[in-house]
Design a protein around this motif. Structure first.
Motif, PDB file in Angstrom:
ATOM      1  N   ASP A   1      49.470  72.459  29.869  1.00 52.25           N
ATOM      2  CA  ASP A   1      49.844  72.619  31.053  1.00 52.25           C
ATOM      3  C   ASP A   1      50.974  73.952  31.110  1.00 52.25           C
ATOM      4  OD1 ASP A   1      51.087  71.599  33.935  1.00 52.25           O
ATOM      5  OD2 ASP A   1      52.932  71.591  32.613  1.00 52.25           O
ATOM      6  N   LEU A   2      51.554  74.181  29.789  1.00 52.40           N
ATOM      7  CA  LEU A   2      52.347  75.179  29.880  1.00 52.40           C
ATOM      8  C   LEU A   2      51.624  76.578  30.011  1.00 52.40           C
ATOM      9  CD1 LEU A   2      55.228  75.667  29.267  1.00 52.40           C
ATOM     10  CD2 LEU A   2      54.701  76.072  26.712  1.00 52.40           C
ATOM     11  N   LEU A   3      50.451  76.380  29.356  1.00 55.10           N
ATOM     12  CA  LEU A   3      49.504  77.711  29.291  1.00 55.10           C
ATOM     13  C   LEU A   3      48.734  77.919  30.781  1.00 55.10           C
ATOM     14  CD1 LEU A   3      48.242  77.382  25.731  1.00 55.10           C
ATOM     15  CD2 LEU A   3      49.544  78.851  26.468  1.00 55.10           C
ATOM     16  N   ASP A   4      48.512  76.799  31.651  1.00 55.84           N
ATOM     17  CA  ASP A   4      48.085  76.709  32.929  1.00 55.84           C
ATOM     18  C   ASP A   4      48.902  77.378  34.158  1.00 55.84           C
ATOM     19  OD1 ASP A   4      46.311  76.356  34.658  1.00 55.84           O
ATOM     20  OD2 ASP A   4      46.773  74.155  35.140  1.00 55.84           O
TER      21      ASP A   4
ATOM     22  N   GLU B   1      49.496  86.405  42.901  1.00 57.90           N
ATOM     23  CA  GLU B   1      48.729  87.482  43.621  1.00 57.90           C
ATOM     24  C   GLU B   1      47.552  87.837  42.596  1.00 57.90           C
ATOM     25  OE1 GLU B   1      48.296  89.411  46.170  1.00 57.90           O
ATOM     26  OE2 GLU B   1      49.929  88.909  47.440  1.00 57.90           O
ATOM     27  N   GLU B   2      46.498  88.825  43.122  1.00 59.85           N
ATOM     28  CA  GLU B   2      45.259  89.005  42.365  1.00 59.85           C
ATOM     29  C   GLU B   2      45.700  89.173  40.748  1.00 59.85           C
ATOM     30  OE1 GLU B   2      41.532  89.780  41.621  1.00 59.85           O
ATOM     31  OE2 GLU B   2      42.523  89.027  43.366  1.00 59.85           O
ATOM     32  N   ASN B   3      46.891  89.940  40.574  1.00 60.74           N
ATOM     33  CA  ASN B   3      47.227  90.319  39.260  1.00 60.74           C
ATOM     34  C   ASN B   3      48.709  89.914  38.698  1.00 60.74           C
ATOM     35  OD1 ASN B   3      44.632  91.869  38.589  1.00 60.74           O
ATOM     36  ND2 ASN B   3      45.475  93.450  39.974  1.00 60.74           N
ATOM     37  N   ILE B   4      48.974  88.597  39.427  1.00 61.47           N
ATOM     38  CA  ILE B   4      50.531  88.436  39.231  1.00 61.47           C
ATOM     39  C   ILE B   4      50.519  86.596  38.777  1.00 61.47           C
ATOM     40  CG2 ILE B   4      52.761  88.242  40.056  1.00 61.47           C
ATOM     41  CD1 ILE B   4      52.311  90.686  41.764  1.00 61.47           C
ATOM     42  N   PHE B   5      50.957  86.408  37.956  1.00 59.93           N
ATOM     43  CA  PHE B   5      50.885  85.031  37.617  1.00 59.93           C
ATOM     44  C   PHE B   5      52.359  84.381  37.491  1.00 59.93           C
ATOM     45  CE2 PHE B   5      47.091  87.054  36.426  1.00 59.93           C
ATOM     46  CZ  PHE B   5      45.981  86.256  36.932  1.00 59.93           C
ATOM     47  N   ARG B   6      52.712  83.209  37.417  1.00 61.91           N
ATOM     48  CA  ARG B   6      53.764  82.754  37.178  1.00 61.91           C
ATOM     49  C   ARG B   6      53.839  81.425  36.251  1.00 61.91           C
ATOM     50  NH1 ARG B   6      57.043  81.842  42.224  1.00 61.91           N
ATOM     51  NH2 ARG B   6      55.553  80.435  42.919  1.00 61.91           N
ATOM     52  N   GLY B   7      54.396  81.366  35.238  1.00 63.55           N
ATOM     53  CA  GLY B   7      54.483  80.304  34.146  1.00 63.55           C
ATOM     54  C   GLY B   7      55.868  79.730  34.122  1.00 63.55           C
ATOM     55  N   HIS B   8      55.647  78.409  33.831  1.00 62.33           N
ATOM     56  CA  HIS B   8      57.026  77.438  33.771  1.00 62.33           C
ATOM     57  C   HIS B   8      57.674  77.688  32.410  1.00 62.33           C
ATOM     58  CE1 HIS B   8      54.417  73.981  32.634  1.00 62.33           C
ATOM     59  NE2 HIS B   8      55.492  73.809  31.870  1.00 62.33           N
TER      60      HIS B   8
ATOM     61  N   VAL C   1      55.959  82.590  25.255  1.00 61.19           N
ATOM     62  CA  VAL C   1      55.784  83.895  26.082  1.00 61.19           C
ATOM     63  C   VAL C   1      54.593  84.597  25.787  1.00 61.19           C
ATOM     64  CG1 VAL C   1      56.673  85.877  27.117  1.00 61.19           C
ATOM     65  CG2 VAL C   1      58.115  83.957  26.364  1.00 61.19           C
ATOM     66  N   ALA C   2      54.283  84.719  24.613  1.00 58.81           N
ATOM     67  CA  ALA C   2      53.061  85.523  24.160  1.00 58.81           C
ATOM     68  C   ALA C   2      51.870  84.685  24.576  1.00 58.81           C
ATOM     69  CB  ALA C   2      52.902  85.682  22.549  1.00 58.81           C
ATOM     70  N   GLY C   3      51.888  83.426  24.443  1.00 61.57           N
ATOM     71  CA  GLY C   3      50.468  82.595  24.689  1.00 61.57           C
ATOM     72  C   GLY C   3      50.352  82.883  26.211  1.00 61.57           C
ATOM     73  N   GLN C   4      51.440  82.571  27.024  1.00 61.05           N
ATOM     74  CA  GLN C   4      51.311  82.643  28.314  1.00 61.05           C
ATOM     75  C   GLN C   4      50.676  84.097  29.005  1.00 61.05           C
ATOM     76  OE1 GLN C   4      55.189  81.238  29.963  1.00 61.05           O
ATOM     77  NE2 GLN C   4      54.190  79.218  30.213  1.00 61.05           N
ATOM     78  N   ALA C   5      51.387  85.169  28.257  1.00 63.71           N
ATOM     79  CA  ALA C   5      51.078  86.582  28.588  1.00 63.71           C
ATOM     80  C   ALA C   5      49.401  86.734  28.255  1.00 63.71           C
ATOM     81  CB  ALA C   5      51.827  87.444  28.036  1.00 63.71           C
TER      82      ALA C   5
END
Length: 297
Positions: A19-22, A27-34, A48-52
């Protein structure tokens, strides 16, 4: 992965890692992670590295696995505050795809990453052999070693242990005092695997190992100076991080993380790691430099 996540999601540690990595696509090239609201001074760098890397991978066709990443930790992230990942599509070539990712929190850049993806090609092979170490089943779990030494863990540490997404088993005994450090070399090795299944998406497994790669790598730098478990004499922070992915793998199967530090100087220590599967195949190579600033009395 579904593309949406929430810090309130329930489930076991492995499910929470997925879930953390989901990431949520904004937007097309913009993502948000909790970012979990943990009692920590900063967001864990591996998160942060994994989500990026997830954000970078989401902008590719999915047919080229990542073969390398290079990243810098610029500012500490704040736990509990969402992180926005902005992806630049640098290049889409015939064999290679390149992405640049900037992580932003509260309007400030905290991390950046460049990742390269490569279409598989045939070629010659060689590798350094995996060192001979005991099997993971013969070694105690890290949390059990800590409980045995302390008798019981403080509640904040116990709560974090219950949420830990990886089973970690040190090859060598833990050192708890300065008396245990005589003759210790700047080397460490751990067996690791996710505590539950992570599904079949290769990107999830790659990003999970990216998460795990930041957990113990700087141990090798500290070992000749102070015990890994006990009061710290240094303020530590990851400065940069690089990984090369050589072969496919699963993060929910045992892998050996062999670590060593070739040099420490100027309040910085360099560590390198090699990740092997149980068959002895070299899966991933890692390099990281960390800041080790002595605490003032």
């Amino acid at each position: 992965m579904t593309g949406a996540s929430s810090p309130a999601d329930s489930g076991g540690p492995a499910e929470r890692l997925v879930d953390l990595l989901d990431l949520e696509r904004i937007e097309e090239n913009i993502f948000r992670g909790h970012s979990p609201d943990e009692p920590l001074q900063r967001v864990f760098g591996g998160q942060v590295a994994g989500q990026a890397l997830v954000a970078a991978g989401r902008t590719t066709d999915g047919e080229r696995p990542v073969h390398s990443l290079h990243a810098y930790f610029l500012r500490p992230g704040v736990p509990g505050v969402p992180i926005v990942y902005q992806v630049e599509r640098v290049r889409d070539g015939r064999s290679f795809t390149t992405r640049r990712v900037v992580a932003v929190q509260r309007g400030r850049t905290i991390f950046n990453l460049t990742a390269s993806f490569h279409r598989g090609e045939p070629g010659f092979e060689h590798q350094v052999p995996m060192p001979g170490v005991p099997d993971p089943e013969s070694l105690p779990k890290l949390v059990d070693e800590i409980r045995e030494h302390l008798g019981s863990m403080p509640e904040p540490l116990e709560r974090m242990a219950r949420r830990q997404p990886f089973d970690i088993r040190y090859v060598d005994r833990l050192r708890w005092s300065a008396r245990d450090l005589e003759g210790v070399e700047p080397r460490s090795a751990v067996w690791m695997r996710a505590v539950g299944p992570l599904g079949d998406d290769p990107l999830v497994h790659t990003c999970a190992v990216t998460y795990a790669s930041d957990m113990t790598l700087l141990d090798a730098v500290r070992l000749p100076v102070e015990p890994l478990w006990g009061p710290r004499g240094f303020d530590m922070a990851s400065l940069d991080h690089a990984m090369w992915f050589h072969r496919p793998f699963r993060a929910d199967e045992w892998f050996l993380y062999q670590q060593e530090s070739p040099v420490a100087t100027g309040a910085r220590g360099l560590a390198r790691g090699q990740i092997y599967d149980r068959r002895g195949r070299l899966l991933v190579s890692v390099m990281q430099e960390g800041l080790f600033r002595r605490k003032r009395d």
